[in-house]
Design an enzyme around this catalytic site. Structure first.
Site, mmCIF file in Angstrom:
data_model
loop_
_atom_site.group_PDB
_atom_site.id
_atom_site.type_symbol
_atom_site.label_atom_id
_atom_site.label_comp_id
_atom_site.label_asym_id
_atom_site.label_seq_id
_atom_site.Cartn_x
_atom_site.Cartn_y
_atom_site.Cartn_z
ATOM 1 N N GLY A 76 0.721 -1.152 -0.017
ATOM 2 C CA GLY A 76 0.016 -0.101 -0.048
ATOM 3 C C GLY A 76 1.037 1.170 -0.071
ATOM 4 C CG HIS A 122 0.056 6.620 5.705
ATOM 5 N ND1 HIS A 122 1.264 6.872 6.410
ATOM 6 C CD2 HIS A 122 0.391 5.448 5.193
ATOM 7 C CE1 HIS A 122 1.929 6.107 6.631
ATOM 8 N NE2 HIS A 122 1.454 4.949 5.848
ATOM 9 C CB CYS A 157 4.994 2.154 7.721
ATOM 10 S SG CYS A 157 4.398 3.473 6.675
ATOM 11 C CG LEU A 158 6.893 0.970 1.696
ATOM 12 C CD1 LEU A 158 6.088 1.498 0.373
ATOM 13 C CD2 LEU A 158 7.811 0.140 1.433
ATOM 14 C CG HIS A 191 -0.727 1.074 7.514
ATOM 15 N ND1 HIS A 191 0.189 0.436 8.251
ATOM 16 C CD2 HIS A 191 0.005 1.621 6.727
ATOM 17 C CE1 HIS A 191 1.365 0.938 8.028
ATOM 18 N NE2 HIS A 191 1.235 1.739 7.022
ATOM 19 C CD GLU A 192 -1.304 2.176 2.695
ATOM 20 O OE1 GLU A 192 -0.780 3.315 2.689
ATOM 21 O OE2 GLU A 192 -0.414 1.252 3.116
ATOM 22 C CD GLN A 203 2.930 5.409 2.914
ATOM 23 O OE1 GLN A 203 2.388 4.826 2.356
ATOM 24 N NE2 GLN A 203 3.928 4.986 3.366
HETATM 25 NI NI NI Z 1 2.419 3.091 5.657
#
Ligand code: NI
Length: 191
Positions: free
Chosen positions: A55, A162, A116-117, A158-159, A60
């Site tokens: 995701g 953000h 998470c990236l 989760h997304e 991000q």
């Molecule tokens: Ni994330």
């Protein structure tokens, strides 16, 4: 809803990592559904697959807008090229984009390890709703409703966090949260 006729192409976008301020901002609704938005989604998917991640939300990549892309179930295989270098082959891509998402129902509870990236090298257990119903718009601005469970439900939550300026370590105990935030700030200073 999956994107039809998807081709894995685009540009790699830089992924912002904590504590970049954009990751703590509440994102603004998407109001224009044009070619620029399509190009952005193409690049976000390309970046997500190559990261690799399941995701990626607009904040991000430094854009405070309410959209994210997900694909929780694709195959990624490393291949050895004739010259000895490592190539990557993707298959079974099923990309989705959710624009201006809004949860209309959340039920149950499930705990799983998340990463998470934008929060490199941290993997911790987070408790979230087990099933969700989400309303969102597609690339044409058309409204849709989707019900999700298992990994997809976790990924959507989760997304969506953000878009609210929340990274997953914000959902840990105050002690763990403080520990990881200080660690990430220190690591950032070293770069
Ligand atoms: Ni994330």
């Amino acid at each position: 809803m999956y994107l039809t006729d998807y081709k894995l192409e685009g540009n790699l976008l830089p992924i912002y990592t904590y504590p970049e301020p954009v990751l703590s901002q509440v994102a603004k609704p998407v109001t224009v559904f044009d070619q620029a938005l399509r190009d952005l989604v193409r690049d976000m998917l390309y970046t997500m697959y190559h990261a690799p991640g399941i995701g990626l939300a607009a904040p991000q990549i430094g854009l405070s807008q309410r959209l994210f892309v997900v694909d929780v179930d694709y195959d990624r295989d490393e291949t050895e090229e004739a010259d000895g270098s490592v190539g990557v082959a993707f298959s079974n891509l099923r990309p989705m984009v959710l624009i201006n998402p809004k949860f209309t129902r959340k039920a149950g509870e499930t705990t799983s390890k998340e990463g998470c990236l934008s929060v490199p090298d941290v993997y911790e257990e987070v408790t979230r709703a087990e099933t969700v119903v989400v309303e969102y718009q597609d690339l044409d601005g058309k409204p849709h409703t989707m019900e999700a469970d298992e990994l997809l439900a976790i990924c959507l939550q989760h997304e969506n966090d953000h878009l609210e300026g929340i990274v997953f370590i914000d959902r840990l105990s105050p002690l763990k949260k403080k520990f990881f935030k200080q660690k990430l700030i220190k690591e950032k200073k070293r770069l």
